[in-house]
Design a protein around this motif. Sequence first.
Motif, PDB file in Angstrom:
ATOM      1  N   LEU A  47       0.821  -1.198   0.000  1.00 37.48           N
ATOM      2  CA  LEU A  47       0.000   0.000   0.000  1.00 37.48           C
ATOM      3  C   LEU A  47       0.858   1.252   0.000  1.00 37.48           C
ATOM      4  CD1 LEU A  47      -2.850  -0.912   2.514  1.00 37.48           C
ATOM      5  CD2 LEU A  47      -2.955  -0.891   0.014  1.00 37.48           C
ATOM      6  N   VAL A  48       0.436   2.215  -0.786  1.00 38.27           N
ATOM      7  CA  VAL A  48       1.101   3.511  -0.904  1.00 38.27           C
ATOM      8  C   VAL A  48       0.087   4.576  -0.516  1.00 38.27           C
ATOM      9  CG1 VAL A  48       2.217   5.132  -2.469  1.00 38.27           C
ATOM     10  CG2 VAL A  48       2.597   2.670  -2.748  1.00 38.27           C
ATOM     11  N   TYR A  49       0.510   5.543   0.304  1.00 38.74           N
ATOM     12  CA  TYR A  49      -0.370   6.602   0.791  1.00 38.74           C
ATOM     13  C   TYR A  49       0.103   7.952   0.254  1.00 38.74           C
ATOM     14  CZ  TYR A  49      -1.893   3.111   4.217  1.00 38.74           C
ATOM     15  OH  TYR A  49      -2.384   1.979   4.827  1.00 38.74           O
ATOM     16  N   GLU A  50      -0.852   8.837   0.025  1.00 35.14           N
ATOM     17  CA  GLU A  50      -0.538  10.202  -0.396  1.00 35.14           C
ATOM     18  C   GLU A  50      -1.115  11.165   0.616  1.00 35.14           C
ATOM     19  OE1 GLU A  50      -1.993  13.058  -4.027  1.00 35.14           O
ATOM     20  OE2 GLU A  50      -1.120  11.120  -4.583  1.00 35.14           O
ATOM     21  N   GLN A  51      -0.366  12.210   0.933  1.00 35.83           N
ATOM     22  CA  GLN A  51      -0.857  13.216   1.871  1.00 35.83           C
ATOM     23  C   GLN A  51      -1.070  14.534   1.154  1.00 35.83           C
ATOM     24  OE1 GLN A  51       2.245  13.297   4.875  1.00 35.83           O
ATOM     25  NE2 GLN A  51       3.233  15.045   3.926  1.00 35.83           N
ATOM     26  N   ASP A  52      -1.920  15.376   1.735  1.00 36.36           N
ATOM     27  CA  ASP A  52      -2.201  16.664   1.114  1.00 36.36           C
ATOM     28  C   ASP A  52      -1.222  17.724   1.626  1.00 36.36           C
ATOM     29  OD1 ASP A  52      -3.083  17.534   3.636  1.00 36.36           O
ATOM     30  OD2 ASP A  52      -5.202  17.281   3.160  1.00 36.36           O
ATOM     31  N   ALA A  53      -1.452  18.959   1.208  1.00 38.34           N
ATOM     32  CA  ALA A  53      -0.524  20.039   1.538  1.00 38.34           C
ATOM     33  C   ALA A  53      -0.477  20.333   3.032  1.00 38.34           C
ATOM     34  CB  ALA A  53      -0.920  21.306   0.774  1.00 38.34           C
ATOM     35  N   GLU A  54      -1.508  19.949   3.780  1.00 35.56           N
ATOM     36  CA  GLU A  54      -1.532  20.163   5.223  1.00 35.56           C
ATOM     37  C   GLU A  54      -0.935  18.988   5.989  1.00 35.56           C
ATOM     38  OE1 GLU A  54      -5.575  20.878   6.315  1.00 35.56           O
ATOM     39  OE2 GLU A  54      -5.680  22.821   5.316  1.00 35.56           O
ATOM     40  N   GLY A  55      -0.480  17.958   5.277  1.00 37.31           N
ATOM     41  CA  GLY A  55       0.049  16.770   5.937  1.00 37.31           C
ATOM     42  C   GLY A  55      -1.014  15.761   6.321  1.00 37.31           C
ATOM     43  N   ASN A  56      -2.264  15.974   5.885  1.00 35.69           N
ATOM     44  CA  ASN A  56      -3.327  15.023   6.166  1.00 35.69           C
ATOM     45  C   ASN A  56      -3.191  13.802   5.267  1.00 35.69           C
ATOM     46  OD1 ASN A  56      -4.663  16.832   8.000  1.00 35.69           O
ATOM     47  ND2 ASN A  56      -5.421  17.951   6.209  1.00 35.69           N
ATOM     48  N   ARG A 467     -28.226   9.655   2.209  1.00 37.54           N
ATOM     49  CA  ARG A 467     -27.091  10.545   1.962  1.00 37.54           C
ATOM     50  C   ARG A 467     -25.970  10.260   2.931  1.00 37.54           C
ATOM     51  NH1 ARG A 467     -27.887  16.474   2.563  1.00 37.54           N
ATOM     52  NH2 ARG A 467     -29.385  15.941   4.201  1.00 37.54           N
ATOM     53  N   LEU A 468     -24.749  10.477   2.468  1.00 43.34           N
ATOM     54  CA  LEU A 468     -23.540  10.475   3.294  1.00 43.34           C
ATOM     55  C   LEU A 468     -22.987  11.882   3.274  1.00 43.34           C
ATOM     56  CD1 LEU A 468     -20.596   7.916   2.987  1.00 43.34           C
ATOM     57  CD2 LEU A 468     -20.239  10.306   3.517  1.00 43.34           C
ATOM     58  N   ILE A 469     -22.797  12.460   4.446  1.00 40.41           N
ATOM     59  CA  ILE A 469     -22.266  13.819   4.544  1.00 40.41           C
ATOM     60  C   ILE A 469     -20.821  13.757   5.012  1.00 40.41           C
ATOM     61  CG2 ILE A 469     -22.511  16.065   5.654  1.00 40.41           C
ATOM     62  CD1 ILE A 469     -25.478  15.414   6.042  1.00 40.41           C
ATOM     63  N   VAL A 470     -19.916  14.356   4.250  1.00 36.04           N
ATOM     64  CA  VAL A 470     -18.501  14.396   4.619  1.00 36.04           C
ATOM     65  C   VAL A 470     -18.013  15.827   4.469  1.00 36.04           C
ATOM     66  CG1 VAL A 470     -17.807  13.654   2.287  1.00 36.04           C
ATOM     67  CG2 VAL A 470     -16.209  13.416   4.194  1.00 36.04           C
ATOM     68  N   GLN A 471     -17.450  16.373   5.554  1.00 33.04           N
ATOM     69  CA  GLN A 471     -16.980  17.756   5.560  1.00 33.04           C
ATOM     70  C   GLN A 471     -15.557  17.822   6.101  1.00 33.04           C
ATOM     71  OE1 GLN A 471     -20.135  19.516   7.981  1.00 33.04           O
ATOM     72  NE2 GLN A 471     -21.183  20.242   6.144  1.00 33.04           N
ATOM     73  N   LYS A 472     -14.856  18.886   5.738  1.00 36.83           N
ATOM     74  CA  LYS A 472     -13.449  19.053   6.123  1.00 36.83           C
ATOM     75  C   LYS A 472     -13.321  19.928   7.364  1.00 36.83           C
ATOM     76  CE  LYS A 472      -8.916  20.713   4.674  1.00 36.83           C
ATOM     77  NZ  LYS A 472      -8.641  21.135   6.064  1.00 36.83           N
ATOM     78  N   PRO A 473     -12.812  19.363   8.467  1.00 36.76           N
ATOM     79  CA  PRO A 473     -12.551  20.216   9.634  1.00 36.76           C
ATOM     80  C   PRO A 473     -11.285  21.049   9.420  1.00 36.76           C
ATOM     81  CG  PRO A 473     -12.672  17.855  10.198  1.00 36.76           C
ATOM     82  CD  PRO A 473     -12.501  17.958   8.726  1.00 36.76           C
ATOM     83  N   PRO A 474     -11.161  22.189  10.083  1.00 34.53           N
ATOM     84  CA  PRO A 474      -9.896  22.924  10.039  1.00 34.53           C
ATOM     85  C   PRO A 474      -8.787  22.093  10.677  1.00 34.53           C
ATOM     86  CG  PRO A 474     -11.402  23.877  11.667  1.00 34.53           C
ATOM     87  CD  PRO A 474     -12.179  22.865  10.905  1.00 34.53           C
ATOM     88  N   THR A 475      -7.610  22.109  10.067  1.00 34.77           N
ATOM     89  CA  THR A 475      -6.395  21.372  10.457  1.00 34.77           C
ATOM     90  C   THR A 475      -6.490  19.881  10.185  1.00 34.77           C
ATOM     91  OG1 THR A 475      -6.855  20.754  12.790  1.00 34.77           O
ATOM     92  CG2 THR A 475      -6.066  23.020  12.377  1.00 34.77           C
ATOM     93  N   ALA A 476      -7.582  19.391   9.605  1.00 31.60           N
ATOM     94  CA  ALA A 476      -7.782  17.948   9.443  1.00 31.60           C
ATOM     95  C   ALA A 476      -8.513  17.692   8.129  1.00 31.60           C
ATOM     96  CB  ALA A 476      -8.559  17.373  10.625  1.00 31.60           C
TER      97      ALA A 476
END
Length: 527
Positions: A47-56, A467-476
Motif C-alpha cells: 500500500l502507498v499513501y498520499e498526503q495533502d498540503a496540510e500533511g493530512n 445521503r452520506l455527509i462528509v466535511q473538512k474540519p480545520p487542520t484535518a
Amino acid sequence: MSGHVSRRGLIAGAGLVMAAGWTGALPAHAATPWQSRLVRYGTHGRLVYEQDAEGNRVPDFSHAGYRNGERPIPHLPVVRTIRPIEGDNTAHLQAALDEIAALPRERRGALLLLPGHYPVAGTIRIRADGIVLRGVGDGADPSANTIIKATGNDPRNRDVIVVGSGAGGWKGEVPGTRTDITTDVVQVGERRFEVADAGTLRPGDTIVIVHPCTDAWLRAIDYGGHDTGPPWKVGEHPLIYNRRVREVSGSTVTIDVPVFNHLDRALSQSHLYRWDRSGLVSEVGVERLRVDIEYAGDPEQDEEHAYNAIVLLGTEDSWVRDCTMLHFTQAGVATQETTRATIENCRAIDPVSVVTGSRRYNFNAYTYSQQVLFRDCYAYKARHAFVSNGHSTVSGVVFLRGTSEYALNSSEGHRRWSQGLLFDGHRDLDPHYGYTLGLYNRGRYGTSHGWSAAHSVAWNCDVSTSRLIVQKPPTAQNYAIGCRGTITGDGPFRQPEGYIEGANRPGLAIPSLYEAQLLDRRRSGGF
C-alpha cells in the motif's frame, strides 16, 4: 481477529488478483477496476499513501480489534457449567463467575450457561482476567439457547452485563515518567517522535500520550466550528492516546499504533507518561447468548427498564461475539475505557425508548474507546446505529461491514473531535432519515457537538437510498472513497466539503480498507 485474511478473500469482491499491478483477464461484465489516489497498491504490491498540503493522510486503521488484529480471538476452555434456577439468577451467575475469578490465572476460562431463561434483576460483572461468559446460542428458543432476561429497573437504568473494572480514564501516572514530546509536528499516522527524556521508557511499556486542549488549538479548529451555542473551552477536550512502546533509541520513541491527529507544538505541548494499568481487566469476553430486556407498554415511550445490555468497561483485549441484544434504552454493546476490543457477528435490535437524544446508540464507542473493531454487526431501529459518542478520547475505531436497517438517524462521529473512525463497507437498508452516515460538523446539536469526526473515512459504503455527509474540519480532513448514494458536503451546518472520490463508481479495487491494511502490515512483519 478471527483467522488469517487471505489475499484472495481480500480482493474477491473486485474480481481480480493483485500483486505488482493487475494480472489476469477480467470477466466481460466486470466493472473497470480503479484505485484511490490516496491509498493504493504500488508496483511492489504494498500500500502507498498520499498526503495533502496540510500533511493530512488516510490513517492506518489495521490495529483495531483484539490483540491489534494480530491474533485470533481465543476459545477458552469451559471450567464451570450451570443451568438456570427459579427466580432471580443474578447472584447465581455472579457466584459462578467469582468462583472462576478465585482460581489461579492459568486455570480460569469460560462459564458455560446451559439453555434456558436466566431472569436477572441486577448486573452481572466479569471483574478478573481470563474469564468468558458463554452461552449455547443467541436465538429466541430457550430450549436451545441461552437467554439472559433482564427484569425490573432497580437500580434505575442499569447495565445488564459489565465486563471490566471501569478503571478511571488511564490516570494512573507512574511518578517520574512524564516527558514532553519535542518533535515540532507529529503528523497524523506517525508512530515515531522525539521526547525530552526517554530514560524511564522500555519496550512493552503502556504509555498515555496527552495533547492538551489549549486556546491556541481551539482557535485553530474554530472552537469546535459552530456559529451558535457555547464554544468549546480550554481543557475540555484533550487528545489522549493509549499506546505501547515498541522501541526506544536515544530520544526517539516508536509506538505500536499511530496517532490519529496532528500533534503540533505550536498549538499545544504534548507529553506522555507511563500508565500503571491499575484496575485493567484483559482477555475477557461474552459469547453466544441473548440479552432480552423486559419492558412494558409503548416501545417508543417506555424507559422503566435496563439501559445497556453489554458494556466493556476498563478492558484490554476483550470481545463480544455471536450475541443478540434487545429492548435496551441506549446500547446493545457499548465500550468505555477499552482498547483492543472486537465486537463481531452481533445484533442490537428493537431498542425500547423515547426516540430522542442519548438513546438508541445500538453499537456505541463511548469515552476512552480506542482500537475497537465492530465487525459484521447488525442494528435495527437505531437513532445512531454505529457511533462514536465519546469525543476527543475516542480514536482508531473501525465499523466493518456493519448493516443498519430502519435507521431513525445517522451512523456517525457524534461529537467533539472523535478521530480516526473508519466506516468500511457500511450498508443502510430502508432508512427513515434524510442522511444515514456522517463525518461532519454537528454544530449546536446536543451539547454543542461541533466537529464530530476528524481524520475519518467512509470506504466502500452503501447509502444508496440516503445521503452520506462528509466535511473538512480545520487542520484535518475527512474522506468518502468509493461510496454509493448521495455523497455530499452539504450538511445541516455549512462547512467545506471533505475529500470525495469515486462516488457511485463501481470497481473499487480494495473492497475493505481495514482488511487491506491489516494484510499489508502482516506482510511487513506485523509492525
